[in-house]
Scaffold this motif. Structure first.
Motif, PDB file in Angstrom:
ATOM      1  N   VAL A   8      79.862 -84.652  -3.654  1.00 64.50           N
ATOM      2  CA  VAL A   8      80.898 -85.322  -4.432  1.00 64.50           C
ATOM      3  C   VAL A   8      82.008 -85.737  -3.473  1.00 64.50           C
ATOM      4  O   VAL A   8      82.534 -84.902  -2.729  1.00 64.50           O
ATOM      5  N   LEU A  10      85.752 -87.058  -3.012  1.00 63.46           N
ATOM      6  CA  LEU A  10      87.046 -87.160  -3.675  1.00 63.46           C
ATOM      7  C   LEU A  10      88.004 -87.951  -2.804  1.00 63.46           C
ATOM      8  O   LEU A  10      87.992 -87.808  -1.576  1.00 63.46           O
ATOM      9  N   ASN A  93      84.930 -90.878 -11.743  1.00 65.38           N
ATOM     10  CA  ASN A  93      85.952 -90.416 -12.653  1.00 65.38           C
ATOM     11  C   ASN A  93      87.300 -90.451 -11.947  1.00 65.38           C
ATOM     12  O   ASN A  93      87.375 -90.314 -10.717  1.00 65.38           O
ATOM     13  N   ALA A 104      86.897 -89.287  -8.132  1.00 71.97           N
ATOM     14  CA  ALA A 104      85.673 -88.553  -7.798  1.00 71.97           C
ATOM     15  C   ALA A 104      84.487 -89.489  -7.930  1.00 71.97           C
ATOM     16  O   ALA A 104      84.380 -90.233  -8.903  1.00 71.97           O
ATOM     17  N   SER A 106      80.167 -89.514  -7.498  1.00 73.44           N
ATOM     18  CA  SER A 106      78.898 -88.805  -7.314  1.00 73.44           C
ATOM     19  C   SER A 106      77.766 -89.823  -7.419  1.00 73.44           C
ATOM     20  O   SER A 106      77.792 -90.671  -8.310  1.00 73.44           O
ATOM     21  N   VAL A 111      80.197 -86.594 -13.380  1.00 75.23           N
ATOM     22  CA  VAL A 111      81.302 -85.974 -12.659  1.00 75.23           C
ATOM     23  C   VAL A 111      82.598 -86.156 -13.447  1.00 75.23           C
ATOM     24  O   VAL A 111      82.804 -87.162 -14.133  1.00 75.23           O
ATOM     25  N   VAL A 113      86.961 -85.159 -12.872  1.00 73.18           N
ATOM     26  CA  VAL A 113      88.006 -84.614 -12.001  1.00 73.18           C
ATOM     27  C   VAL A 113      89.307 -84.581 -12.779  1.00 73.18           C
ATOM     28  O   VAL A 113      89.559 -85.436 -13.640  1.00 73.18           O
ATOM     29  N   ASP A 114      90.135 -83.582 -12.504  1.00 75.96           N
ATOM     30  CA  ASP A 114      91.426 -83.514 -13.177  1.00 75.96           C
ATOM     31  C   ASP A 114      92.475 -82.948 -12.234  1.00 75.96           C
ATOM     32  O   ASP A 114      92.209 -82.008 -11.474  1.00 75.96           O
ATOM     33  N   ALA A 164      88.486 -81.201 -16.404  1.00 71.73           N
ATOM     34  CA  ALA A 164      87.437 -81.758 -15.550  1.00 71.73           C
ATOM     35  C   ALA A 164      86.067 -81.609 -16.204  1.00 71.73           C
ATOM     36  O   ALA A 164      85.233 -82.529 -16.178  1.00 71.73           O
ATOM     37  N   ALA A 168      83.629 -84.717 -17.383  1.00 74.58           N
ATOM     38  CA  ALA A 168      82.257 -84.876 -16.900  1.00 74.58           C
ATOM     39  C   ALA A 168      81.288 -85.015 -18.063  1.00 74.58           C
ATOM     40  O   ALA A 168      80.369 -85.854 -18.038  1.00 74.58           O
ATOM     41  N   VAL A 215      87.076 -80.139 -10.066  1.00 69.89           N
ATOM     42  CA  VAL A 215      86.012 -81.127 -10.262  1.00 69.89           C
ATOM     43  C   VAL A 215      84.852 -80.439 -10.965  1.00 69.89           C
ATOM     44  O   VAL A 215      84.575 -79.260 -10.720  1.00 69.89           O
ATOM     45  N   VAL A 225      81.707 -80.918  -1.456  1.00 67.52           N
ATOM     46  CA  VAL A 225      82.833 -81.797  -1.744  1.00 67.52           C
ATOM     47  C   VAL A 225      83.470 -82.224  -0.432  1.00 67.52           C
ATOM     48  O   VAL A 225      83.731 -81.393   0.441  1.00 67.52           O
TER      49      VAL A 225
END
Length: 248
Positions: A8, A10, A93, A104, A106, A111, A113-114, A164, A168, A215, A225
């Motif tokens: 992933v 980021l 995301n 993020a 993938s 996926v 993310v927050d 997150a 996803a 994530v 990551v």
């Protein structure tokens, strides 16, 4: 050993955009995104929306070999955006809070993310919010932390994990808030209606000072990551962490 499909990526997006550079990001947004930007009352909020959503388009376009303005989205029943049209082949995301935006990407696994700001009293009553939204064990974990700043930090970290996961999956936030995630990893929901959460991995990831981030990735297999900084569309992103972090 994890493969490339289990990495992933980021990106932390720079907030330093204005003038012609900001106009360039606005130019790649679609009609819906421009309308959403215009709906903000604050000029600063509009600026940050344009930065975050313009960055997503550039990042995805670079990955797919497309023009940023040609990226198309479709939206799930609860508003989750997904790639549509001729340029697909990745899961993406976005999360942004004030000056911090994180993207993020993938290659194949869903996926989310927050990013959450750590808000101490009186801006946010972490104990009351945890009691209202979190499972009893997590509410007690927040409540019994003596230091108010640590309570705020614990609350922000747990909320980031839950959001997150929800992003996803593409579900409702109220559904995700009740899923126990005191220990990051797979969900451990006892309710059969939330059994889907066991099919996701949730981990904390680095965030700027004063923020917490997480994530989530579909599947229970290992993944890595990598964290980058995105500052301009005509240059490769810089790597913030030379070695990818592996999550097993």
């Amino acid at each position: 050993m994890t493969g490339a499909e289990d990495t992933v990526r980021l990106w932390l997006v720079s907030d330093q955009w204005s003038g012609p550079a900001l106009a360039g990001l606005l130019a790649v947004l679609d009609r819906d995104e421009r309308l959403r930007a215009e709906a903000y009352r604050s000029a600063e909020d509009r600026r940050r929306f344009v930065i975050a959503h313009g960055a997503v388009r550039h990042i995805v376009a670079r990955r797919l070999g497309a023009a940023p303005a040609d990226i198309r989205w479709r939206y799930g029943p609860h508003g989750k955006p997904e790639l549509a049209g001729p340029h697909t082949g990745a899961e993406v995301n976005l999360s942004h809070w004030e000056a911090v935006a994180m993207v993020a990407l993938s290659p194949s696994r869903r996926v989310g993310v927050d990013v959450q700001r750590v808000l101490p009293m009186p801006r946010l009553n972490a104990t009351a919010m945890a009691e209202r939204y979190f499972p009893p064990e997590e509410a007690r974990f927040v409540r019994e932390t003596a230091d108010p700043s640590r309570r705020a930090e614990h609350f922000a970290r747990l909320w980031a994990r839950k959001e997150a996961l929800v992003k996803a999956h593409g579900g409702r936030l109220t559904q995700g808030l009740r899923i126990p995630l005191l220990d990051s990893g797979t969900g451990s929901a006892a309710n059969p209606d939330d059994a889907w959460s066991r099919d996701y991995r949730v981990v904390d990831v680095p965030a700027p000072s004063g923020y917490r981030a997480a994530v989530a990735l579909s599947g229970t297999e290992d993944f890595r990551v990598t964290l980058h900084r995105w500052a301009r569309p005509d240059r490769a992103t810089s790597r913030l962490h030379a070695q990818p972090t592996r999550y097993t």
